[in-house]
Design an enzyme around this catalytic site. Structure first.
Site, PDB file in Angstrom:
ATOM      1  CG  HIS A 419     -12.420   2.526   0.087  1.00  0.00           C
ATOM      2  ND1 HIS A 419     -12.469   3.241   1.026  1.00  0.00           N
ATOM      3  CD2 HIS A 419     -11.730   3.040  -0.956  1.00  0.00           C
ATOM      4  CE1 HIS A 419     -11.476   4.127   0.893  1.00  0.00           C
ATOM      5  NE2 HIS A 419     -11.148   4.226  -0.140  1.00  0.00           N
ATOM      6  CD  GLU A 642      -6.551  12.785   0.504  1.00  0.00           C
ATOM      7  OE1 GLU A 642      -7.394  12.123  -0.019  1.00  0.00           O
ATOM      8  OE2 GLU A 642      -5.506  11.933   0.888  1.00  0.00           O
ATOM      9  CG  ASP A 666     -10.468  11.460   1.976  1.00  0.00           C
ATOM     10  OD1 ASP A 666     -11.473  10.944   2.755  1.00  0.00           O
ATOM     11  OD2 ASP A 666      -9.601  10.613   1.534  1.00  0.00           O
ATOM     12  CB  CYS A 710      -6.375  10.891  -8.291  1.00  0.00           C
ATOM     13  SG  CYS A 710      -5.986  11.328  -6.615  1.00  0.00           S
TER      14      CYS A 710
END
Ligand code: PEP
Ligand code: MG
Length: 771
Positions: A419, A642, A666, A710
């Site tokens: 992140h 994912e 993921d 995404c």
């Protein structure tokens, strides 16, 4: 109501103090405050006659409190008592309370109809808040407060915490009830203190986001609690303040040059020479660190909460006591400080709750900030003029760097889906990952090109500058055409949207056809308490507005894995990425999801909204989520794909859906069994691994509904062309990449992409070669 007299040598001083105190209470509730100050408007002095007149003006049957400044003010006031009617003189009290703080406390307390005794006592305690904060008298020195009959928890929403004005409103409210009310700050552990006393409330120093436990007892306890809850919900009467706009983002380039700024290394204490005033040094360092943090907090609209929490850690009384005791016993200040904060970090790391465990990183940041002050080492953080070289990139650093000054970030660890990396990219900061252990002398010029993966020490500056100029041109052209659709040369139009973690991502986005992913757990990641439905609607509305009311895809809370939420504590798990994550969490705790779905439905009534659920594995989960959502009323509904199992049975899962969106970050980690946060296995977690691409291909062929991507693979212009060629019709990328992805798609002929060869490729490198 009692009256108040201010005796001062200076009329300007007295009038200003009265003006300040008057600010604290509504006009119709203010006591009479008469001023006897100065010999005239500009000549300093006090006059007993003027004081007696002021007493007469302020006189009431409930009494008069006289506040005074220096020396002869006291003599003049005493003499004035000889001049007034003895009956009046008998109800006048001269107080030794501090003029400014005492006057503020007196005005607030008097406005509630309190007795002369109570007002005088409160005025005399006027310095407690300041003394407590600066380390004099402590709250513990004051009388203990009684146990409460009932309690309620409220949150301080005010931007500057429970500062004087909102505190005054609270005190005024509390004193209107026949009840004893106490406050405890649950975030600092301070209290309980008497909520009817302005000075005691001030000692809490309750900051924005802090949770307060309100205790009440007495005949009107319930009414008092209800009124306080209402006042807290209304921001204690403060206007909601518009946050300052955050600093603009970075260049959005993938190439950078500048002097290396090394960070994240331990602060070197070996050269430190202790003095005979280590306590004084500590205080100076704490003050300087606090000043730095306040500047950072006030300058960061989106991430101020991080620094607010750091401020609270710098001022932790219990730890400070320990540190001071160690210093008094002969330990040098840096060693004492480091030991206490290391121990605290270790305690955090051992906690069950994932969010709390992550706070160890904050403790270390605070530890090092103060150590740098103590050792006089320069800070290696914001603002950074150069290329920041870090072992790993955490989200807080990425979020708070001054993007206009840092030339770029070089991360030693590999991996592009953590992140911190996502945040830095979304802010347009040039970034390269995986530079490894290469020795980088601080201050030497370094350059990198993330497109080719090169990182050079002492590069040929002319060559690098030429590349930068070329990329700047490329970016400028892409920006000029950003609003044009991304229609490929063979006539396929791909929607390119933006991923949003903070509202600013939507504000900064150029050319986005909406948002394909609103990460709600990032949007509210600073919060210690769950946002209300209204707050969520407001944030979603702001995102939609910033994107010209184009469709936004709101993902429900994706908590778990490396994204803990403070208001949703989770048990410690051996494998959090394989545990209760995303939608899984809410089957046990549906209430938070229900609130969020309500906010999404309400936003959808105003602007086009899609909702999607993260981390779905089974058809049962989809059915459960659709049930929790209820009637759709035109809301488009989808899931994230994912998990490999979801990709393989996407046809079944998507039966009642409008779309699916592939989370390649993921999907890659689960397909390759390589933790996206673990640098050691980062080379395995490559989104262009043909195994991942085969799953994407399978999803496109079998979903039966619109397929979006995404995950961060969609932010890579080359990969974007491949995804479009595989049949993906919507790509959601980090903001700075949107124009580049669109530009690259416009140049592409999808029919020319040999998807069969790509899917049959040996590995990701071969895929890259083919692209
Ligand atoms: C993904 O997994 O690709 C995704 C978009 O979700 P996140 O990165 O927030 O886990
Ligand atoms: Mg994900």
């Amino acid at each position: 109501m009692i009256g108040i007299v201010v005796v001062s040598h200076s009329r300007a001083l007295a009038e200003a103090a009265v003006g300040l105190a008057a600010e604290m209470v509504a006009e119709d509730k203010r006591p009479v405050v008469a001023v006897a100050a100065g010999l005239d408007a500009t000549t300093f002095g006090t006059d007993a006659m003027a004081v007696s007149e002021a007493i007469t003006t302020a006189d009431s049957a409930d009494g008069v409190l006289v506040l005074l400044d220096l020396g002869s003010a006291v003599l003049s006031a005493e003499m004035a008592l000889e001049f007034v009617d003895p009956e009046v003189a008998a109800r006048v009290r001269l107080t030794s309370a501090p003029l400014v703080e005492g006057l503020v406390a007196a005005v607030v307390t008097a406005s509630t109809g309190a007795s002369l005794d109570a007002v005088a006592a409160e005025a005399e305690r006027g310095l407690i808040g300041k003394q407590d904060h600066l380390g004099g008298t402590t709250v513990a020195d004051t009388a203990p407060v009684a146990e409460a009959d009932r309690t309620a928890d409220v949150v301080v929403g005010n931007e500057h915490g429970l500062h004087a004005r909102p505190a005054a409103r609270l005190v005024g409210l509390v004193n209107g009830f026949d009840a004893t009310v106490t406050l405890t700050d649950l975030d600092t552990g301070r209290g309980p203190v008497d909520a009817g006393s302005l000075s005691m409330v001030a000692t809490l120093n309750a900051q924005q986001g802090h949770r307060l436990r309100v205790g009440a007892s007495g005949p009107q306890a319930a009414e008092a609690l209800a009124a306080i809850e209402k006042l807290a919900a209304e921001n204690f009467g403060d206007e909601p303040v518009e946050k300052a706009a955050p600093a603009p983002g970075g260049s959005g380039l993938d190439v950078a040059i500048g002097p290396a700024v090394l960070a994240g290394d331990a602060v070197d204490l070996s050269e430190y020479v202790a003095s005979d005033n280590e306590l004084g040094r500590l205080d100076d360092a704490l003050r300087a660190a606090g000043d730095e943090l306040r500047v950072l907090r006030d300058g960061s609209a989106e991430h101020g909460g991080i620094f607010e929490a750091h401020l609270a850690m710098v001022g932790d009384r219990k730890l400070l006591e320990e540190v001071r005791a160690a210093i008094s016993a002969g330990t040098p200040a840096p060693a004492a400080w480091r030991e206490a904060y290391d121990a605290l970090a270790t305690t955090f790391e051992a906690l069950d709750d994932a969010y709390q465990r992550e706070r160890a990183q904050d403790v270390r940041a605070v530890r090092d900030r103060v150590l740098r002050q103590l050792t006089g080492t320069s800070a290696t953080e914001t603002p950074v003029d150069g290329i920041l070289v870090v072992p790993e990139l955490d989200a807080a650093t990425a979020a708070t760097l001054d993007a206009t000054r840092v030339a770029g970030i070089a991360v030693r660890a590999a991996g592009t889906t953590g992140h911190g990396v996502i945040v830095a990219r979304s802010r347009g900061i040039p970034l390269i990952t995986g530079i490894g252990d290469v020795e980088v002398p601080a201050g030497t010029t370094v350059a990198f090109d993330a497109r080719t993966g090169s990182f050079e020490i002492a590069p040929d500056e002319q060559v690098v500058r030429a590349t930068i100029a070329e990329r700047v041109g490329e970016r400028r052209r892409a920006l000029e055409e950003a609003e044009q659709p991304a229609t490929t040369r063979d006539g396929r139009t791909v929607d390119v949207l933006v991923n949003v973690g903070v509202v600013q991502d939507a504000v900064d986005a150029r050319g986005a056809d909406g948002s394909g992913l609103v990460r709600t757990e990032v949007l509210f990641g600073d919060r210690r308490t769950a946002p209300s439905v209204d707050e969520q609607v407001e944030a979603f509305r702001a995102i939609a507005r910033a994107l010209g009311n184009k469709p936004i895809t709101i993902r429900t809370w994706d908590v778990g894995g490396d994204k803990p939420l403070a208001f949703l504590p989770q048990d410690k798990e051996a494998n959090p990425f394989l545990g209760e994550r995303g939608l899984r969490v809410f089957r046990r705790r549906p209430e938070l999801l229900r609130d969020q779905l309500e906010a999404i439905r309400r936003t959808a009534a105003e602007t086009p909204v899609h909702v999607m659920f993260p981390m779905v594995t089974t058809a049962d989960e989809v059915a459960w989520a659709l049930d929790a959502l209820g009637p759709r009323h035109g809301l488009e509904v989808g899931i994230m794909v994912e998990v490999p199992a979801a990709a393989l049975r996407v046809g079944t899962l998507a039966k009642d859906l409008d779309f699916v969106s592939i989370g390649t970050n993921d999907l890659t980690q689960y397909t390759t069994a390589a933790d996206r946060t673990n640098a050691a296995v980062a080379p395995l977690a490559d989104g262009l691994d043909p195994a991942v691409l085969q799953l994407i291909d399978h999803v496109v062929r079998n979903a039966g509904v619109r397929v979006a991507v995404c995950g961060d693979l969609a932010s890579d212009p080359q990969a974007a062309v491949l995804l479009a060629a595989l049949g993906v019709t919507e790509l959601s990328a980090v903001g700075p990449q949107v124009p580049l992805v669109k530009a690259r798609l416009r140049q592409a002929d999808l029919g020319q992409v040999d998807t069969a060869a790509v899917l049959a490729a040996r590995d990701a490198d071969q895929v890259r070669g083919l692209l």
